[in-house]
Design an enzyme around this catalytic site. Structure first.
Site, short mmCIF file in Angstrom:
data_model
loop_
_atom_site.label_atom_id
_atom_site.label_comp_id
_atom_site.label_asym_id
_atom_site.label_seq_id
_atom_site.Cartn_x
_atom_site.Cartn_y
_atom_site.Cartn_z
N ASN A 97 31.11 -71.30 -23.15
CA ASN A 97 30.27 -72.19 -22.33
C ASN A 97 30.39 -73.53 -21.64
O ASN A 97 30.46 -74.88 -22.09
CB ASN A 97 29.16 -72.05 -23.92
CG ASN A 97 28.25 -73.32 -23.35
OD1 ASN A 97 27.72 -73.10 -22.18
ND2 ASN A 97 27.74 -74.00 -25.23
N LYS A 150 28.24 -75.49 -19.71
CA LYS A 150 27.32 -75.99 -20.25
C LYS A 150 26.42 -76.98 -19.08
O LYS A 150 26.57 -75.75 -18.55
CB LYS A 150 27.46 -77.66 -21.56
CG LYS A 150 27.62 -76.58 -22.49
CD LYS A 150 28.10 -78.28 -24.12
CE LYS A 150 27.93 -77.70 -24.97
NZ LYS A 150 28.45 -78.15 -25.87
N HIS A 183 21.05 -71.81 -28.21
CA HIS A 183 22.53 -73.12 -28.36
C HIS A 183 21.55 -73.70 -29.33
O HIS A 183 19.87 -74.88 -28.58
CB HIS A 183 22.42 -73.10 -27.92
CG HIS A 183 24.25 -74.28 -27.58
ND1 HIS A 183 23.57 -76.18 -27.77
CD2 HIS A 183 25.30 -73.63 -27.71
CE1 HIS A 183 25.02 -76.15 -27.94
NE2 HIS A 183 25.86 -74.79 -27.41
N GLU A 210 21.54 -77.53 -28.52
CA GLU A 210 21.02 -78.66 -28.09
C GLU A 210 19.39 -78.04 -27.12
O GLU A 210 18.85 -78.42 -26.92
CB GLU A 210 22.32 -78.30 -26.43
CG GLU A 210 23.54 -79.14 -27.22
CD GLU A 210 25.31 -79.06 -25.97
OE1 GLU A 210 24.82 -78.23 -24.94
OE2 GLU A 210 25.74 -79.36 -26.39
N GLU A 269 27.37 -72.27 -35.18
CA GLU A 269 27.69 -73.33 -35.07
C GLU A 269 26.94 -74.78 -35.82
O GLU A 269 26.05 -74.57 -34.98
CB GLU A 269 27.22 -73.46 -33.36
CG GLU A 269 28.38 -72.35 -32.54
CD GLU A 269 27.82 -72.97 -31.55
OE1 GLU A 269 29.06 -73.16 -30.13
OE2 GLU A 269 27.03 -72.77 -30.27
N GLY A 282 31.35 -80.75 -30.54
CA GLY A 282 31.61 -82.15 -30.16
C GLY A 282 32.82 -82.88 -30.65
O GLY A 282 32.40 -83.78 -29.86
N SER A 312 34.01 -77.88 -31.83
CA SER A 312 35.11 -78.25 -31.15
C SER A 312 36.19 -77.37 -31.91
O SER A 312 37.25 -77.43 -32.14
CB SER A 312 34.98 -79.30 -32.86
OG SER A 312 34.68 -80.13 -32.82
N GLY A 365 32.81 -74.27 -26.03
CA GLY A 365 32.47 -75.11 -24.96
C GLY A 365 33.36 -76.73 -24.57
O GLY A 365 34.08 -76.12 -24.37
N GLY A 366 34.01 -77.64 -25.10
CA GLY A 366 34.52 -78.44 -24.09
C GLY A 366 35.48 -78.38 -23.64
O GLY A 366 36.62 -78.94 -22.18
#
Ligand code: PGA
Length: 247
Positions: free
Chosen positions: A7, A9, A92, A94, A164, A170, A210, A231-232
């Site tokens: 992702n 983002k 998601h 967010e 998630e 994150g 994470s 993600g990150g």
């Protein structure tokens, strides 16, 4: 087969995305991993062009509830599909939080994605306070049932569920392998109750929150987990490839 969804983002300029995708296209090779890169709308066509010769699939991160017309600034499933996306993330956390996407809206998005032959990665998960209050199971059931309202069992073949927990996104904190295993079981039970035992068994369930080079070791072999949403840790191609090669 493990399913991995990167992702991106709202990260990377056009040029940064271009070199990232070129790197991934040449360096990714793991035939045990089905990889999707979920990218911002403006990079979908570029993604299709650069990833065409590779095994990597192009994904979007959201789509409109509407098919076409009076929705200034929105992107439809048809636009995504015809620009080269095969898959799309829906719901998601967010987006649920910031854009107030509720069960009804997510249900409409799923129906539009199915209509446009897009596979769906449905994100679900409880917040930290819901978790503390012991509401996890309730939240997960509500999210799945509202998202799948009115769907036929065969349509589930085009859907993956990504668990998630919001408190793990994150933050560097992940649930224990045991907890993830328990939630995955619950998810399959909900699908079995609402559709059939076969549908519950067949559902592909991912974990996200994470996932990185450090945490992957503890979670990669959790029973019933079919893959990961990253993600990150997907943003740096080198780091991400290390995770992928270790699956
Ligand atoms: P993270 O994000 O891997 O940075 O925790 C996951 C996600 O939001 O999908």
């Amino acid at each position: 087969m493990k399913y991995v969804v990167a992702n991106i983002k709202m990260n990377k300029s056009y040029d940064e995305m271009k070199s990232y995708l070129m790197g991934m296209a040449t360096r990714f090779s793991n035939d045990k991993v089905d990889l999707t890169i979920a990218m911002p709308y403006t990079y979908i066509s570029l993604g299709k062009f650069l990833l065409e010769e590779s095994a990597i699939r192009v994904g979007g991160q959201n789509l409109s509830e509407d098919e076409e017309g009076k929705s200034t600034g929105e992107i439809s499933g048809r636009m995504l599909r015809s620009s080269g996306a095969e898959n799309v993330i829906i719901g998601h956390s967010e987006r649920r939080k910031r854009f107030k996407e509720d069960g009804k809206s997510i249900n409409l998005k799923i129906k539009s994605a199915l209509k446009n032959r897009l596979n769906i990665i449905l994100c679900i998960g409880e917040s930290a306070s819901e978790n503390k209050l012991g509401k996890r199971s309730e939240v997960i059931r509500e999210q799945i049932e509202s998202a799948f309202k009115g769907l036929y069992e065969n349509e589930l073949d085009n859907i993956l569920i990504a668990y998630e927990p919001i408190w793990a996104i994150g933050t560097g904190v992940t649930p224990s392998a045991k907890e993830i295993g328990a939630v995955v079981k619950e998810i399959r039970k909900i699908i079995s109750d609402d559709f059939s035992t076969t549908a519950g068994e067949k559902m592909r369930v991912l974990y996200g929150g994470s996932v990185n080079g450090k945490s992957i070791g503890q979670i990669k072999n959790v029973k019933g987990v079919d893959g990961f949403l990253v993600g990150g840790a997907c943003l740096d191609g080198g780091e991400f490839l290390q995770i992928l090669n270790n699956l």
